[in-house]
Design a protein around this motif. Structure first.
Motif, PDB file in Angstrom:
ATOM      1  N   ASN A 263       0.829  -1.207   0.000  1.00 35.80           N
ATOM      2  CA  ASN A 263       0.000   0.000   0.000  1.00 35.80           C
ATOM      3  C   ASN A 263       0.863   1.257   0.000  1.00 35.80           C
ATOM      4  OD1 ASN A 263      -2.308  -1.516   0.048  1.00 35.80           O
ATOM      5  ND2 ASN A 263      -2.754  -1.173   2.213  1.00 35.80           N
ATOM      6  N   ARG A 266       2.526   2.553  -3.438  1.00 38.64           N
ATOM      7  CA  ARG A 266       1.753   2.833  -4.654  1.00 38.64           C
ATOM      8  C   ARG A 266       1.801   4.294  -5.118  1.00 38.64           C
ATOM      9  NH1 ARG A 266      -3.961   1.101  -3.856  1.00 38.64           N
ATOM     10  NH2 ARG A 266      -4.247   2.339  -5.730  1.00 38.64           N
ATOM     11  N   ASP A 290       4.476   6.475   5.249  1.00 34.80           N
ATOM     12  CA  ASP A 290       4.835   6.833   3.877  1.00 34.80           C
ATOM     13  C   ASP A 290       4.408   8.257   3.587  1.00 34.80           C
ATOM     14  OD1 ASP A 290       2.135   7.012   2.595  1.00 34.80           O
ATOM     15  OD2 ASP A 290       2.028   4.884   3.119  1.00 34.80           O
ATOM     16  N   GLY A 294      -1.608   9.920   1.225  1.00 40.37           N
ATOM     17  CA  GLY A 294      -2.655   9.690   2.224  1.00 40.37           C
ATOM     18  C   GLY A 294      -3.981   9.210   1.658  1.00 40.37           C
ATOM     19  N   ILE A 295      -4.977   9.163   2.550  1.00 40.07           N
ATOM     20  CA  ILE A 295      -6.291   8.626   2.224  1.00 40.07           C
ATOM     21  C   ILE A 295      -7.327   9.699   2.559  1.00 40.07           C
ATOM     22  CG2 ILE A 295      -7.934   6.753   2.726  1.00 40.07           C
ATOM     23  CD1 ILE A 295      -5.462   5.217   3.908  1.00 40.07           C
ATOM     24  N   PHE A 308     -13.386  -1.309  -0.176  1.00 39.77           N
ATOM     25  CA  PHE A 308     -12.841  -0.016  -0.582  1.00 39.77           C
ATOM     26  C   PHE A 308     -11.456  -0.187  -1.211  1.00 39.77           C
ATOM     27  CE2 PHE A 308     -10.108   3.695   0.520  1.00 39.77           C
ATOM     28  CZ  PHE A 308     -10.682   4.577  -0.378  1.00 39.77           C
ATOM     29  N   THR A 309     -11.369   0.186  -2.468  1.00 42.79           N
ATOM     30  CA  THR A 309     -10.060   0.167  -3.115  1.00 42.79           C
ATOM     31  C   THR A 309     -10.017   1.295  -4.135  1.00 42.79           C
ATOM     32  OG1 THR A 309      -8.499  -1.097  -4.454  1.00 42.79           O
ATOM     33  CG2 THR A 309     -10.829  -1.549  -4.836  1.00 42.79           C
ATOM     34  N   THR A 310      -8.831   1.871  -4.322  1.00 42.12           N
ATOM     35  CA  THR A 310      -8.682   2.874  -5.373  1.00 42.12           C
ATOM     36  C   THR A 310      -7.845   2.294  -6.501  1.00 42.12           C
ATOM     37  OG1 THR A 310      -6.857   3.768  -4.093  1.00 42.12           O
ATOM     38  CG2 THR A 310      -8.960   4.912  -3.919  1.00 42.12           C
ATOM     39  N   ALA A 330      -2.389  -4.705  -5.754  1.00 42.11           N
ATOM     40  CA  ALA A 330      -3.530  -4.078  -5.077  1.00 42.11           C
ATOM     41  C   ALA A 330      -4.798  -4.356  -5.865  1.00 42.11           C
ATOM     42  CB  ALA A 330      -3.311  -2.570  -4.958  1.00 42.11           C
ATOM     43  N   GLY A 331      -5.949  -4.054  -5.270  1.00 42.51           N
ATOM     44  CA  GLY A 331      -7.198  -4.175  -6.005  1.00 42.51           C
ATOM     45  C   GLY A 331      -8.157  -5.159  -5.386  1.00 42.51           C
ATOM     46  N   PHE A 332      -7.720  -5.819  -4.333  1.00 45.09           N
ATOM     47  CA  PHE A 332      -8.452  -6.893  -3.710  1.00 45.09           C
ATOM     48  C   PHE A 332      -9.288  -6.335  -2.542  1.00 45.09           C
ATOM     49  CE2 PHE A 332      -7.270 -11.119  -1.359  1.00 45.09           C
ATOM     50  CZ  PHE A 332      -8.452 -11.703  -1.749  1.00 45.09           C
ATOM     51  N   ALA A 333      -8.896  -5.144  -2.081  1.00 46.65           N
ATOM     52  CA  ALA A 333      -9.585  -4.439  -0.981  1.00 46.65           C
ATOM     53  C   ALA A 333      -9.615  -5.227   0.331  1.00 46.65           C
ATOM     54  CB  ALA A 333     -11.003  -4.024  -1.392  1.00 46.65           C
ATOM     55  N   GLY A 335      -6.483  -6.069   1.870  1.00 46.63           N
ATOM     56  CA  GLY A 335      -5.167  -5.940   2.502  1.00 46.63           C
ATOM     57  C   GLY A 335      -5.222  -5.355   3.909  1.00 46.63           C
ATOM     58  N   LEU A 336      -5.855  -4.179   4.035  1.00 42.78           N
ATOM     59  CA  LEU A 336      -5.889  -3.536   5.353  1.00 42.78           C
ATOM     60  C   LEU A 336      -6.758  -4.300   6.351  1.00 42.78           C
ATOM     61  CD1 LEU A 336      -5.963   0.310   4.721  1.00 42.78           C
ATOM     62  CD2 LEU A 336      -4.254  -0.981   5.988  1.00 42.78           C
ATOM     63  N   THR A 360       0.559   8.531   4.980  1.00 42.99           N
ATOM     64  CA  THR A 360      -0.172   7.639   5.873  1.00 42.99           C
ATOM     65  C   THR A 360       0.769   6.985   6.882  1.00 42.99           C
ATOM     66  OG1 THR A 360      -1.655   7.141   4.034  1.00 42.99           O
ATOM     67  CG2 THR A 360      -1.731   5.625   5.902  1.00 42.99           C
TER      68      THR A 360
HETATM   69  P1  ADP Z   1      -6.091  -2.635  -1.986  1.00 39.90           P
HETATM   70  O1  ADP Z   1      -4.653  -2.341  -1.731  1.00 39.90           O
HETATM   71  O2  ADP Z   1      -6.302  -3.943  -2.652  1.00 39.90           O
HETATM   72  O3  ADP Z   1      -6.813  -1.525  -2.641  1.00 39.90           O
HETATM   73  P2  ADP Z   1      -6.246  -2.356   0.869  1.00 39.90           P
HETATM   74  O4  ADP Z   1      -7.213  -2.837   1.887  1.00 39.90           O
HETATM   75  O5  ADP Z   1      -4.829  -2.758   1.054  1.00 39.90           O
HETATM   76  O6  ADP Z   1      -6.788  -2.837  -0.544  1.00 39.90           O
HETATM   77  O7  ADP Z   1      -6.325  -0.790   0.799  1.00 39.90           O
HETATM   78  C1  ADP Z   1      -7.565  -0.182   0.506  1.00 39.90           C
HETATM   79  C2  ADP Z   1      -7.393   1.209  -0.029  1.00 39.90           C
HETATM   80  O8  ADP Z   1      -6.938   2.062   1.022  1.00 39.90           O
HETATM   81  C3  ADP Z   1      -6.372   1.357  -1.135  1.00 39.90           C
HETATM   82  O9  ADP Z   1      -6.904   1.071  -2.417  1.00 39.90           O
HETATM   83  C4  ADP Z   1      -5.982   2.827  -1.002  1.00 39.90           C
HETATM   84  O10 ADP Z   1      -6.940   3.646  -1.626  1.00 39.90           O
HETATM   85  C5  ADP Z   1      -6.098   3.079   0.488  1.00 39.90           C
HETATM   86  N1  ADP Z   1      -4.771   2.983   1.137  1.00 39.90           N
HETATM   87  C6  ADP Z   1      -4.338   1.989   1.946  1.00 39.90           C
HETATM   88  N2  ADP Z   1      -3.092   2.221   2.381  1.00 39.90           N
HETATM   89  C7  ADP Z   1      -2.714   3.398   1.837  1.00 39.90           C
HETATM   90  C8  ADP Z   1      -1.530   4.208   1.910  1.00 39.90           C
HETATM   91  N3  ADP Z   1      -0.468   3.825   2.627  1.00 39.90           N
HETATM   92  N4  ADP Z   1      -1.521   5.384   1.199  1.00 39.90           N
HETATM   93  C9  ADP Z   1      -2.588   5.770   0.486  1.00 39.90           C
HETATM   94  N5  ADP Z   1      -3.736   5.053   0.366  1.00 39.90           N
HETATM   95  C10 ADP Z   1      -3.802   3.895   1.036  1.00 39.90           C
END
Ligand code: ADP
Ligand code: MG
Length: 377
Positions: A263, A266, A290, A294-295, A308-310, A330-333, A335-336, A360
């Motif tokens: 994350n 990216r 990082d 940010g988010i 939620f994924t961007t 990424a893309g699986f939403a 991870g976090l 973040t």
């Molecule tokens: P994915 O990486 O598959 O999108 P995650 O659960 O890992 O799923 O993250 C969800 C979303 O949170 C990411 O798509 C991104 O928009 C945001 N995000 C997470 N970590 C960060 C970060 N360190 N910096 C910016 N955005 C983040």
């Protein structure tokens, strides 16, 4: 119950009413509490064959309860979610594992124990892709019309949808589901690994696990996949209590670091990422920082929904993940939220603080295992 395993691998799930009752009966029982400390202590004497048999007998009794409880919950899912092709597949897999174990005799001799452990081993690999399948189920639902999908996608807020939908929290359901999955995999993985002792390990627990060492591997892995996806990868610096060690499951730490680092990597420009390790009296804390922009605040609200994924193009990525079993950037939403589940599995936690426009910080807190009684979920 037969005494061979031939039949059990032809089982697909609950077929008869009796099967259904068997699952229901087990789902009504309470799962046992086992602490990691107990697993560690117990595992230390597993070269004692009697102890190994007792552990196998415990699992033979305990796993059907845990599996049945999940089957029951999957059946009760609202909004047709339980009937999506993907969720049905997951439920059938849980039913299948339930009957595989039920139809394997109680491991009272070392020979039967051997056979039982092979059943567990196969079960572990059959369940490898469950996360990807659940994610596909969620996707299926999100692309449908309707208030629930709109809410999950963040298009309409909780206040604007009918009561029953608003009160169902999909994130909470998945938190429970995954926490239980991690717990089962720990119990089963521990038992399997007691058959394959490794230096410095008791089962899957590394006695002197060094988070910074695990992190350095995760950095390499994240940089590798980042390079494959974007052609470049930022540097990562580690600082603080790099030498600290604790009894822990390194696989879990690797999972968390790998997901968080991906994350953090990216961002378009390549600001370095930093990982700070701190050792407290009762717990340890690790911060991954990082400067990746940010988010957003609205994103923060949806961070733990597993949807939620961007990163976009989720569908293709899910297909890749389910079929190749290779990690994706990424893309699986997942991870976090899944990193938080892994941290919470043994009483730890994970928190995200963000400044959009800057970067973040993710904080990971872990109990020192030996010091605290935390039950395997
Ligand atoms: P994915 O990486 O598959 O999108 P995650 O659960 O890992 O799923 O993250 C969800 C979303 O949170 C990411 O798509 C991104 O928009 C945001 N995000 C997470 N970590 C960060 C970060 N360190 N910096 C910016 N955005 C983040
Ligand atoms: Mg991610």
């Amino acid at each position: 119950m037969g005494n061979t395993c031939k039949r059990c691998f032809s089982v697909e799930g609950a077929e008869t009413e009796e099967d259904e009752h068997e699952i229901l009966f087990f789902s009504l029982r309470h799962a046992a509490t086992v602490t990691l400390k107990e697993m560690h202590q117990f595992g230390a004497q597993a070269n004692n064959k009697r102890a190994l048999l007792l552990a196998a007998q415990f699992l033979h009794e305990e796993l059907p309860i845990r599996l049945a409880r999940r089957v029951r919950e999957l059946k009760k899912l609202p909004f047709g979610l339980g009937e999506t092709a993907a969720m049905t597949q997951v439920r059938k897999l849980y039913e299948k594992s339930f009957f595989q174990i039920r139809r394997t005799p109680t491991p009272k001799t070392l020979e039967i124990e051997e056979n039982f452990t092979q059943v567990l081993d196969r079960m572990m690999s059959e369940h490898n892709n469950v996360q990807a399948t659940v994610a596909r189920g969620l996707q299926e639902l999100l692309t449908r019309e309707g208030d629930f999908a709109m809410h999950q996608r963040g298009i309409i807020s909780r206040e604007h949808i009918p009561g029953s939908i608003a009160s169902f929290d999909f994130g909470q359901f998945l938190d429970r589901f995954y926490l239980s999955r991690v717990g089962m995999r720990v119990l089963v993985g521990q038992h399997i690994m007691l058959h394959h002792p490794q230096d410095g390990f008791i089962g899957i627990i590394q006695t002197e696990c060094q988070p910074a060492f695990v992190c350095s591997h995760a950095i390499q892995d994240a940089q590798h996949i980042c390079q494959l996806s974007y052609g470049v990868a930022p540097n990562v610096q580690m600082e603080g209590s790099i030498d600290m060690k604790l009894p822990y499951i390194p696989e879990h730490l690797h999972y968390i670091f790998f997901e968080l680092l991906k994350n953090s990597m990216r961002a378009d420009e390549l600001p370095p990422v930093s990982v700070v390790f701190a050792e407290g009296d009762e717990d340890i804390a690790i911060k991954i920082s990082d400067k990746g922009g940010g988010i957003s605040r609205s994103g923060m609200e949806r961070l733990w929904t597993y949807s939620f994924t961007t990163a976009g193009k989720t569908r293709e990525k899910l297909h890749q993940l389910e079929h190749d079993d290779k990690p994706v950037m990424a893309g699986f939403a997942h991870g976090l939220p899944l990193s938080r589940i892994h941290a919470r599995a043994f009483g730890g936690d994970l928190q995200v603080m963000s400044m959009q426009g800057h970067g973040t910080d993710v904080y990971i807190y872990l109990w020192k295992l030996g010091d605290r009684e935390v039950s395997v979920p």
